[in-house]
Design an enzyme around this catalytic site. Sequence first.
Site, mmCIF file in Angstrom:
data_model
loop_
_atom_site.group_PDB
_atom_site.id
_atom_site.type_symbol
_atom_site.label_atom_id
_atom_site.label_comp_id
_atom_site.label_asym_id
_atom_site.label_seq_id
_atom_site.Cartn_x
_atom_site.Cartn_y
_atom_site.Cartn_z
ATOM 1 N N GLY A 79 0.822 -1.234 0.053
ATOM 2 C CA GLY A 79 -0.053 -0.216 0.294
ATOM 3 C C GLY A 79 0.885 1.285 0.031
ATOM 4 O O GLY A 79 0.745 2.113 -0.974
ATOM 5 N N ARG A 130 7.912 -10.831 0.557
ATOM 6 C CA ARG A 130 6.874 -11.383 -0.081
ATOM 7 C C ARG A 130 6.764 -11.184 -1.514
ATOM 8 O O ARG A 130 7.230 -10.099 -1.974
ATOM 9 C CB ARG A 130 5.513 -11.643 0.279
ATOM 10 C CG ARG A 130 5.072 -9.933 0.152
ATOM 11 C CD ARG A 130 3.494 -10.064 1.021
ATOM 12 N NE ARG A 130 2.924 -8.734 0.816
ATOM 13 C CZ ARG A 130 1.717 -8.313 1.021
ATOM 14 N NH1 ARG A 130 0.912 -9.468 0.824
ATOM 15 N NH2 ARG A 130 1.458 -7.087 0.744
ATOM 16 N N ASP A 161 -4.836 2.538 -3.628
ATOM 17 C CA ASP A 161 -3.482 3.292 -3.141
ATOM 18 C C ASP A 161 -3.407 4.731 -4.077
ATOM 19 O O ASP A 161 -3.062 5.554 -3.289
ATOM 20 C CB ASP A 161 -2.459 2.253 -3.603
ATOM 21 C CG ASP A 161 -2.588 1.108 -2.609
ATOM 22 O OD1 ASP A 161 -3.034 1.197 -1.525
ATOM 23 O OD2 ASP A 161 -2.169 0.083 -3.045
#
Length: 326
Positions: free
Chosen positions: A49, A99, A264
Amino acid sequence: MAAPTTPGTGSSIVTITMNPALDVTTDVDLVVHTDKMRCSPARYDPGGGGINVAAIAHGLGASVSAVFPAGGPIGERVAALVADAGVLVHQVAIAGSTRESLTVNERSTGRQYRFVLPGPTLSADEQSDCLALLRSAAAGADFIVASGSLPPGVPPDFYQRVADICSESGARLVLDTSGAGLHHITSGVFLLKPSVRELRECVGRALLSESDQLDAAHELMARDCAEVVVVSLGGDGALLATADADYRFPAVPVPISSGVGAGDSMVAGITVGLSRGWPLDEAVRLGIAAGAAMLMTPGTMPCTRDNIEGLFAVAPKPVDVAAVTF
């Protein structure tokens, strides 16, 4: 319009992303189980984000830096991509590996499949390092943007700790999160940007009408969770709830290529507008334009300043929701 204004110097925005990712986007003719699917060459973008917000804010000309934890070769790649985009990087080294997230566009149907991994577990020391780095970066900043999910190991009150840092530094906090991270906010947020689903989960009841949604927004404001609330309505635009009045913002109709990052981008547009000293209604209208521009962009590719400003020029003016009383 009676919407309040926010003082700003046009200077720094700092974002914090506790669960960044390397976003991998590819295309395939048809998604089927069991068989191998031959994909197109992948596109790699830094994700999460706050990182997404920072990239769009920088593209709009804002001075912006990004705080985030990163580990392993993937984390180093994310940090390098953020820096390559022109955003100042404040990286906290962690033991775990950052990740990856995978987006697969199915060419034959236009459907999009998104696979999101949970992220590494952060130790208490790594969390403290993130907050310490944020505290340092926040000195002199006008706005802090906290956006995205919390990774494993991070307690649900983490964003309240971010809010406390903002209160100490004088920076205004823009928060975009969901679930436990939203439930544990008790004070210190200037602008909260939930979706209808996130708002519904937070107040624990169905929000079937605009009046219901504004009631819920004002309930959060009455709890001192936030000074103002912007409720994202997806394809229907947004609602702005303030202490003095409420406004409905129609969406800007655009052809949709991908929904990745639209929320976002909306947060980035709002924050940039506020950092320029614009009234809230104009800042939210810039956010609507930025979100629409992102919808037109394939995969995780950032939208451009020209597209955002072009859509802002034609974005409908907000409507005062005069019939709603509280």
